[in-house]
Scaffold this motif. Structure first.
Motif, short mmCIF file in Angstrom:
data_model
loop_
_atom_site.label_atom_id
_atom_site.label_comp_id
_atom_site.label_asym_id
_atom_site.label_seq_id
_atom_site.Cartn_x
_atom_site.Cartn_y
_atom_site.Cartn_z
N ASN A 11 -6.41 -5.50 -2.40
CA ASN A 11 -5.36 -6.10 -3.23
C ASN A 11 -4.11 -6.40 -2.41
N GLY A 27 0.96 1.77 -4.40
CA GLY A 27 -0.35 2.40 -4.27
C GLY A 27 -1.52 1.44 -4.40
N TRP A 28 -1.32 0.17 -4.00
CA TRP A 28 -2.40 -0.80 -4.10
C TRP A 28 -3.49 -0.48 -3.08
N SER A 29 -4.70 -0.95 -3.38
CA SER A 29 -5.79 -0.83 -2.41
C SER A 29 -5.58 -1.83 -1.28
N PHE A 30 -6.33 -1.62 -0.21
CA PHE A 30 -6.19 -2.52 0.94
C PHE A 30 -6.56 -3.96 0.57
N GLN A 81 0.81 -1.22 0.00
CA GLN A 81 0.00 0.00 0.00
C GLN A 81 0.84 1.27 0.00
#
Length: 349
Positions: A256, A251-254, A246
């Motif tokens: 993912n 910048g991945w979503s929670f 994250q």
């Protein structure tokens, strides 16, 4: 009016029904005790894996011990120790317990965990004996000698058996049990948590791919150590990998990031099974006669375990052993038994 043969048949049927009812009650008692033992195992896992869960785990463990004692004591008071012993000896678990009952190590375990309950046991025995002496309730006292007891006959039975123990050997083994529990539950558990916390602070600043590679190698090293539980490794993976995924670079979503962490930790678990079974169990344990003798490779328990685990695909007993058993001992034993790796991986899915 029934004739003599009909009365005898009726009496036998009533006796059989009463015995069946008592057998069912004994089985319920055993199930309750096993459930409390299982809760004790869960609380021990919490103690080793989470400092925050220490108080909660101690409460669960304490209630488990108290309730187990109450149920066993109540069962002895209702059915009698001789009847319970005879019924337990007809079961596989009862035969194992009966064989271990004379072991000084088992006596040391009893002494180590139940010493705080000795006063409680004596008080309950005194209350039960007083009720039997001075009220019409409860079991009738059969002799003058039994009436002179300060505590109940069941408590006196335990005290007589404890009097015949080899106290020197039992006390020494109790000390060793305390040392082992301190090393495993306190030193290993705390050192593992501190090490993983330190590692988390370092890895969180690295790129995701480098964090993943380092965590896999460190995790495999932790899994190779017998006293290290798997739960702290899983928790550290969820914290480190998900936080890193994250970060600003990815910048991945929670969702993912959590799925990625679960996937990596799952792959880590499968790799650990491969190394524990093929390297430690099969390459070293299976070739050593001393190790095979130490684990009692020809015992009925391990033979039954081999039969269960040899069945292909998913079966409930197979899943219970592979998933419910401790990580390191279970995988190493499958290697010593020479079981196929593919089936062990399938059963661990």
């Amino acid at each position: 009016v029934l004739d003599a043969s009909a009365r005898d048949k009726y009496s036998e049927e009533q006796l059989a029904r009463a015995q069946a009812r008592q057998n069912r009650e004994i089985q319920v008692l055993i199930i309750i005790v096993l459930l409390f033992l299982f809760s004790s195992y869960i609380s021990t896992s919490l103690v080793r894996s989470s400092t925050a869960g220490l108080d909660f785990a101690v409460v669960i463990l304490g209630f488990s011990i108290v309730f187990i004692f109450i149920f066993i004591y109540a069962a002895i008071g209702v059915f009698g120790s001789a009847y319970i012993r005879n019924q337990l000896q007809q079961t596989v678990l009862g035969k194992i317990v009966n064989d271990l009952a004379d072991s000084d190590w088992v006596k040391a375990l009893i002494l180590f965990f139940l010493v705080p309950l000795v006063i409680f046991i004596l008080v309950i025995g005194f209350i039960i004996q007083s009720v039997r002496k001075y009220t019409p309730l409860g079991k009738k006292l059969k002799s003058e000698e039994e009436r002179n007891y300060i505590v109940s006959e069941e408590t006196m039975h335990f005290l007589r058996r404890a009097k015949d123990w080899e106290w020197g050997s039992v006390l020494l083994k109790s000390l060793w049990i305390g040392v082992i529990l301190f090393v495993v539950a306190v030193i290993v558990g705390r050192v593992t948590n501190i090490f993983l916390s330190w590692l988390s602070e370092i890895l969180v600043t690295l790129p995701l791919y480098m964090t993943t590679v380092i965590f896999i190698f460190v995790g495999l090293g932790m899994f190779m150590l017998p006293p290290v539980p798997g739960l702290p490794v899983y928790l550290a993976g969820g914290i480190v990998l998900a936080s890193n995924a994250q970060g600003d670079e990815t910048g991945w979503s929670f969702i993912n990031a959590a799925m990625y962490a679960c996937f990596i930790v799952y792959i880590l678990k499968l790799l650990a099974i491969v190394l524990q079974q093929k390297v430690i169990g099969q390459m070293y344990g299976r070739k050593s006669v001393a190790i095979r003798a130490a684990v009692n490779i020809n015992s009925m328990d391990l033979r039954a375990m081999k039969v269960i685990l040899s069945k292909p695909g998913f079966t409930f007993p197979k899943i219970c052993i592979l998933v419910g058993g401790p990580d390191w001992p279970t995988s190493v034993l499958t290697g010593i038994l020479g079981l196929p790796l593919s089936q062990m991986l399938i059963g661990s899915l």
